[in-house]
Design an enzyme around this catalytic site. Structure first.
Site, PDB file in Angstrom:
ATOM      1  N   CYS A  70       0.844  -1.200   0.000  1.00  0.00           N
ATOM      2  CA  CYS A  70       0.000   0.000   0.000  1.00  0.00           C
ATOM      3  C   CYS A  70       0.876   1.246   0.000  1.00  0.00           C
ATOM      4  CB  CYS A  70      -0.960   0.012   1.185  1.00  0.00           C
ATOM      5  SG  CYS A  70      -0.166   0.353   2.765  1.00  0.00           S
ATOM      6  N   CYS A  93       2.690   2.205   3.328  1.00  0.00           N
ATOM      7  CA  CYS A  93       3.971   1.533   3.574  1.00  0.00           C
ATOM      8  C   CYS A  93       5.102   2.239   2.822  1.00  0.00           C
ATOM      9  CB  CYS A  93       3.902   0.072   3.129  1.00  0.00           C
ATOM     10  SG  CYS A  93       2.603  -0.892   3.920  1.00  0.00           S
ATOM     11  N   ASP A  98       1.086  22.915 -34.210  1.00  0.00           N
ATOM     12  CA  ASP A  98       2.023  23.281 -35.279  1.00  0.00           C
ATOM     13  C   ASP A  98       1.536  22.561 -36.538  1.00  0.00           C
ATOM     14  OD1 ASP A  98       4.503  24.035 -36.625  1.00  0.00           O
ATOM     15  OD2 ASP A  98       5.042  21.922 -36.380  1.00  0.00           O
ATOM     16  N   ASP A 123       6.570  19.631 -33.013  1.00  0.00           N
ATOM     17  CA  ASP A 123       7.596  18.600 -33.209  1.00  0.00           C
ATOM     18  C   ASP A 123       8.985  19.152 -33.441  1.00  0.00           C
ATOM     19  OD1 ASP A 123       6.991  19.561 -35.881  1.00  0.00           O
ATOM     20  OD2 ASP A 123       8.137  17.833 -36.596  1.00  0.00           O
ATOM     21  N   ASP A 154       9.531  24.815 -32.139  1.00  0.00           N
ATOM     22  CA  ASP A 154       8.323  24.699 -31.309  1.00  0.00           C
ATOM     23  C   ASP A 154       8.638  24.620 -29.818  1.00  0.00           C
ATOM     24  OD1 ASP A 154       6.614  24.624 -33.543  1.00  0.00           O
ATOM     25  OD2 ASP A 154       6.944  22.474 -33.790  1.00  0.00           O
TER      26      ASP A 154
END
Length: 661
Positions: A11, A14, A375, A559, A563
C-alpha cells in the site's frame, strides 16, 4: 544508480513510511521509492544503509519481480471456514485459533515495527486493537473474523496492486540483459551495459531490440507496439533505425549500435514513466496528509465512545462494542490505495498506447484544457514533400524532371530530397552553385541548368508566369529556355482530421500556429475547419501562446526545434515522439510515441481517471461516515464494520482497475 524491486510493500502508506525513513538518514537521502511500481533506485555506495532501513520495515530488495502466491491466504481462509463449524460442533473451534495465529503474525509484527518507528496510528494498530478489544468482550468469533477478513482484504488489495505492477513492469523491465556483439570475427553475448557506440550487433527472429541500432545488413519486420502503440509491424532494411524496445519478427539483421543503454529510446521512455509515477498529484498529496490526521482522530473518537461515554450512561460492554465498530470502519487503507492506483493504471494504460507523461499531475491539468494549438509541418502534416504535378511550357516532362533532379542532386535541402525521389534520368553535372534562398545554377552534359524559385529565373532574365496556388513550386530552365515547373505539397496526416473533429466534439477551441506560407496554412485550416496564424517566427509562436492563455488553458502540440518555446510556455506541451526534435521532447510534458492519433486518448483517459477517482472517494467517505454513525448509535455491528473497511476497499480498487481496460 542501481534499480531494484521492492518486496513486501502492498500500500501507499507503507511506501510513504519507507520514503520518510530514507529521507531522515543523510546517507540515503538520494534513494527513491517508486509506488505503485514498487521499485527502489539508489547509489550502490549507500546500499547497505538502505538495506538496514528496509529490514526494519520488513521489506526486502530483489533483482526479480516479486512472485505473488495465494497459498497462505487459502490456508488461513480454509481454516477459518472450518472453524466456523465450531458454532455447531465445538471441537472445530480449534481451526479458528490456527487461522487467527497465522493471520495475525504479520499484522502484529508490522504494528510492533510501527511503534518502534513512533508511528502509533495506522491500519495495523487499528485492526490489532479492534481484535484484542473483541476478545475482552468475549466476542471470539468476531475477534478472529476481524483479523482474517482484514487479511483477506489486504491480500486481495495486494493482488490488485500486483496486477498493476505487472502491467507496468512488463513495459519497464522486459528488456534483454544481453546482446550478441561481433568480437574478433565471432558473435559473442555481452552484457548490454558493456556495449559501446559503433559495436556491431546481431538480432534474430524473436529478439527484443535492447539498444538503438542502425541496420547495416539484412531486413526484417519489427514490432514496435511496446514503444509506440502501433500494432502494424514495420518493414525495415539497410539504413533504417531500430529503436530499442521493438521485437524482430522474422529474418536476421546486423546493425550498428547508435546509442548506449542510458541514451537509448526505451530507457529514456522508462525514466519518463518512473518520473511520472514518482510525482504526486495534488489530490494524492492531500489524501496522504488527510490520512495522517484522520487516523489518530478516529482512534481517539473510538476510545472516547468506548471509555468516556459509558462513564455517563453506563453499560461499558455495549459502548466498547460500539467503539470497536467505529475503529473497524475508520481504517484509511482504501483512501490511501485507490488514488495512486488510479494514477498508476492511467499512466500504464497510456504508455501501452504510446503516450508518455512526465508527471502524474498532467492528468489533473488535462481536465482544465479548453484550447488546443497545433504546429502544422510535421504535426498535422507529414513534414515531407510529395510530388503533385508537373506543368510544362516547352519540351517533355521527362526533360523537365531530369533538369530538376540533376541540378538538385547534391543538395541537402528538403526540396532537393523530394525532387530526387522522382523517376527520371540524372545528367552528369560538372559544377553546381547553390544560391541561398533562390535555388541552384548547374553546368551539365545537357547544358546550363537553372532550377529554383521565380526570383532566380527572373534574375537570369527569363519571363515566367508565377504559380499562385498553395503548393510548393520549383521552376526549371535549360540553356535559357523556360521548361516549366513541378509542384510539391506536404500531405495532411490521415489522423489529423479525425483528431481535430474529436477535440471539437469535446468543446475544445482549435488553432494552427505555423511558420509556413499563408496559402499552405490556410488550405490545411480550411480542411480542418479551425483558426490559424501563418508566417510565425518561433518567438511569435511563444507570444501567441501567452496571448491565448489570457482567455484559455492551452495545450500546444509540436515537433520541431522552433516549437520548443511554445511547448514550454503552454499549460501542457506535447511533442511528437516519433520524428520530433530532442529539444521539443525535452520541453514537453507529454510525448506522443504513437503519433497524433493518440491525442484524444489522453483527454479521454484523464476524464475517465478523474471520474473514477471521485466515484471512489465519494463512495468511501459516504459508506464510512454512514457506518460510523450507525456504529455510534448501535445499529451496525462488527460484520457491517468489516464490510465498511474490507468490502469498500475492494470495490474501490476494482473500480480503479477499470482504467487498465
Amino acid at each position: 544508480m542501481a534499480r531494484f524491486h521492492l518486496q513486501g510493500i502492498d500500500c501507499n502508506n507503507c511506501a510513504e513510511e519507507i520514503k520518510r525513513a530514507l529521507k531522515k538518514n543523510p546517507k540515503t537521502q538520494n534513494a527513491k521509492v517508486y509506488f505503485p511500481a514498487c521499485e527502489l533506485e539508489c547509489d550502490k555506495e549507500c546500499l547497505d544503509e538502505v538495506l538496514k532501513i528496509l529490514k526494519s520495515h520488513k521489506v526486502t530488495l530483489s533483482n526479480k519481480q516479486e512472485e505473488f502466491s495465494h497459498t497462505k491466504m487459502i490456508v488461513i481462509f480454509v481454516l477459518y471456514l472450518l472453524g466456523l463449524v465450531g458454532i455447531v460442533y465445538k471441537p472445530c473451534l480449534i481451526f479458528l485459533l490456527f487461522s487467527y495465529l497465522i493471520a495475525i503474525k504479520d499484522i502484529f509484527l508490522q504494528a510492533l515495527n510501527s511503534f518502534r518507528n513512533k508511528n502509533f496510528f495506522n491500519e495495523n494498530t487499528l485492526m490489532l486493537s479492534a481484535s484484542i478489544a473483541a476478545f475482552f468482550l468475549d466476542a471470539y468469533i468476531e475477534a478472529v473474523s476481524i483479523i482474517v477478513l482484514y487479511t483477506l482484504g489486504e491480500h486481495l488489495q495486494a493482488f490488485a496492486l500486483y496486477r498493476s505492477k505487472l502491467a507496468l513492469n512488463n513495459l519497464l523491465f522486459s528488456m534483454p540483459n544481453e546482446i550478441e556483439i561481433l568480437v574478433d570475427g565471432e558473435w559473442v553475448k555481452r552484457d548490454i551495459n558493456e556495449v559501446r557506440v559503433g559495436d556491431r550487433a546481431l538480432l534474430r527472429a524473436g529478439d527484443r531490440v535492447g539498444l538503438d541500432l542502425c541496420i547495416k545488413k539484412g531486413s526484417a519486420y519489427v514490432d514496435l507496439s511496446a514503444i509506440s502503440g502501433e500494432s502494424i509491424p514495420l518493414a525495415l532494411e539497410v539504413g533504417d533505425m531500430i529503436k530499442s524496445g521493438g521485437v524482430v519478427l522474422d529474418g536476421a539483421i546486423e546493425a550498428e549500435v547508435v546509442h548506449q543503454k542510458d541514451d537509448s529510446h526505451f530507457y529514456q521512455m522508462q525514466r519518463l514513466i518512473q518520473k511520472s509515477l514518482e510525482q504526486k498529484s495534488k489530490l494524492e498529496g492531500f489524501i496522504s496528509q488527510f490520512a495522517r490526521i484522520y487516523t489518530p482522530i478516529v482512534f481517539v473518537l473510538a476510545l472516547g465512545i468506548a471509555i468516556l461515554v459509558p462513564i455517563f450512561v453506563g453499560d461499558f460492554r455495549e459502548w466498547i462494542y460500539r467503539g470497536l465498530v467505529v475503529l473497524m470502519v475508520s481504517c484509511p487503507c482504501a483512501l490511501m490505495l485507490c488514488i495512486p492506483l488510479g494514477y498508476c493504471a492511467s499512466i500504464g494504460a497510456l504508455s501501452k498506447k504510446g503516450i508518455l507523461l512526465k508527471q502524474s499531475q498532467i492528468l489533473d491539468e488535462m481536465i482544465k484544457i479548453d484550447c488546443v494549438v497545433f504546429d502544422k509541418t510535421g504535426t498535422l502534416s507529414e513534414g515531407k514533400l510529395f510530388f503533385k504535378e508537373a506543368v510544362l511550357k516547352t519540351g517533355k516532362q521527362e526533360q523537365l524532371i531530369s533538369c530538376i533532379k540533376s541540378a538538385l542532386f547534391n543538395s541537402k535541402h528538403i526540396i532537393a530530397q523530394a525532387a530526387c525521389s522522382l523517376d527520371g534520368e540524372i545528367w552528369p553535372v560538372s559544377m553546381a552553385n547553390e544560391i541561398a534562398g533562390k535555388g541552384v545554377i548547374a553546368t551539365s552534359t545537357q547544358g546550363r541548368l537553372v532550377v529554383g524559385n521565380a526570383r532566380l529565373l527572373k534574375d537570369e532574365g527569363m519571363i515566367i508566369e508565377e504559380y499562385k496556388g498553395s503548393s510548393l513550386v520549383v521552376y526549371a530552365a535549360k540553356d535559357g529556355e523556360y521548361l516549366g515547373y513541378v509542384l510539391f505539397e506536404d500531405r495532411l496526416r490521415n489522423e489529423a482530421k479525425p483528431i481535430v473533429d474529436a477535440l471539437k466534439s469535446m468543446g475544445k477551441k482549435i488553432y494552427i500556429f505555423s511558420g509556413d506560407r499563408e496559402e499552405s496554412v490556410s488550405k490545411i485550416a480550411n480542411i480542418l475547419g479551425c483558426e490559424y496564424r501563418a508566417n510565425m517566427l518561433p518567438g511569435e509562436k511563444y507570444e501567441g501562446i501567452l496571448e491565448l492563455q489570457k482567455t484559455y488553458r492551452v495545450l500546444f502540440v509540436g515537433d520541431g526545434i522552433n516549437d520548443a518555446g511554445a511547448i514550454s510556455s503552454a499549460n501542457i506541451g506535447v511533442s511528437m515522439g516519433g520524428q520530433g526534435s530532442d529539444l521539443a521532447q525535452m520541453s514537453a510534458d507529454v510525448v506522443l510515441l504513437g503519433g497524433l492519433g493518440a491525442l484524444d486518448k489522453l483527454f479521454l483517459t484523464a476524464k475517465k481517471m478523474r471520474k473514477i477517482t471521485w466515484q471512489n472517494l465519494s463512495f468511501i467517505f459516504i459508506v464510512k461516515l454512514v457506518f460510523i454513525i450507525l456504529g455510534i448509535f448501535g445499529v451496525a455491528d462488527i460484520w457491517e464494520a468489516i464490510f465498511g473497511d474490507v468490502g469498500v476497499s475492494l470495490l474501490a480498487i476494482l473500480n480503479a482497475v477499470r482504467l487498465f481496460l
